[in-house]
Design a protein around this motif. Structure first.
Motif, PDB file in Angstrom:
ATOM      1  N   SER A 105      -3.355   3.922  -4.795  1.00 31.76           N
ATOM      2  CA  SER A 105      -4.176   2.708  -4.700  1.00 31.76           C
ATOM      3  C   SER A 105      -4.299   2.249  -3.258  1.00 31.76           C
ATOM      4  N   LEU A 106      -3.204   2.280  -2.549  1.00 27.12           N
ATOM      5  CA  LEU A 106      -3.213   1.877  -1.148  1.00 27.12           C
ATOM      6  C   LEU A 106      -4.096   2.813  -0.326  1.00 27.12           C
ATOM      7  N   VAL A 107      -3.968   4.114  -0.566  1.00 22.63           N
ATOM      8  CA  VAL A 107      -4.775   5.101   0.166  1.00 22.63           C
ATOM      9  C   VAL A 107      -6.259   4.935  -0.167  1.00 22.63           C
ATOM     10  N   TYR A 120       0.371  -5.393   5.316  1.00 25.56           N
ATOM     11  CA  TYR A 120       1.776  -5.107   5.634  1.00 25.56           C
ATOM     12  C   TYR A 120       2.678  -5.383   4.440  1.00 25.56           C
ATOM     13  N   LEU A 121       2.383  -6.465   3.721  1.00 20.34           N
ATOM     14  CA  LEU A 121       3.174  -6.774   2.531  1.00 20.34           C
ATOM     15  C   LEU A 121       2.968  -5.701   1.459  1.00 20.34           C
ATOM     16  N   GLN A 122       1.748  -5.202   1.332  1.00 21.05           N
ATOM     17  CA  GLN A 122       1.494  -4.138   0.371  1.00 21.05           C
ATOM     18  C   GLN A 122       2.245  -2.871   0.760  1.00 21.05           C
ATOM     19  N   LEU A 123       2.250  -2.562   2.040  1.00 19.84           N
ATOM     20  CA  LEU A 123       2.990  -1.391   2.515  1.00 19.84           C
ATOM     21  C   LEU A 123       4.482  -1.558   2.276  1.00 19.84           C
ATOM     22  N   ILE A 124       5.003  -2.745   2.501  1.00 21.55           N
ATOM     23  CA  ILE A 124       6.420  -3.020   2.218  1.00 21.55           C
ATOM     24  C   ILE A 124       6.685  -2.881   0.720  1.00 21.55           C
ATOM     25  N   GLY A 125       5.769  -3.394  -0.115  1.00 20.46           N
ATOM     26  CA  GLY A 125       5.923  -3.287  -1.562  1.00 20.46           C
ATOM     27  C   GLY A 125       5.962  -1.840  -2.026  1.00 20.46           C
TER      28      GLY A 125
END
Length: 142
Positions: A105-107, A120-125
């Motif tokens: 999903s992030l990609v 950044y919060l999504q990457l940390i999650g």
């Protein structure tokens, strides 16, 4: 909004229950048989629902070919889950599937240029989910 949150949570319950039932069926036969039964019953159920709603207005010529790939991916998803769930267990299979969903999903959002204010919060999650999956996996393999 609260209703949608509960519907999404119920969806998670349905996914895990379906995975578990398909995994049990795969243990007695095989993953492809389990996926076939899953999709035949799902097809029959949805056919009854669509016909009873009397809102079937679909011309196959209007559907882009790429839309059919979703069905192939869905079938592949059920086969994979039916195969690995009895081997890894419900919890680890679910955590790894969620981990894969979050990463992809992030990609996909990044490729489509969807910028989040909380990137950044999504990457940390996603990193925490991966860490949780690794902890779960290492505890299971000991």
């Amino acid at each position: 909004m609260t209703l949608y949150i509960f519907i999404a949570l119920f969806n998670g319950v349905c996914i895990v229950t379906s995975r578990t039932l398909n995994g049990k069926l795969a243990q007695h036969h095989n993953a492809f048989y389990s996926a076939l039964i899953n999709h035949v019953i799902g097809f029959l159920f949805l056919t009854v629902i669509v016909l009873s709603l009397n809102q079937y207005q679909c011309n196959l010529n209007d559907i882009p070919i790429i839309a059919f790939v979703g069905g192939i991916i869905g079938a592949f998803f059920v086969v994979i889950n039916s195969y690995v769930l009895p081997l890894l267990g419900v919890m680890l299979t679910s955590v790894l599937a969620i981990c894969g969903q979050m990463i992809s999903s992030l990609v996909i959002d990044m490729v489509n240029g969807i910028q989040s204010q909380n990137a950044y919060l999504q990457l940390i999650g996603v990193t925490l989910i991966i860490a949780g999956a690794m902890i779960n996996f290492t505890r299971r393999t000991r």
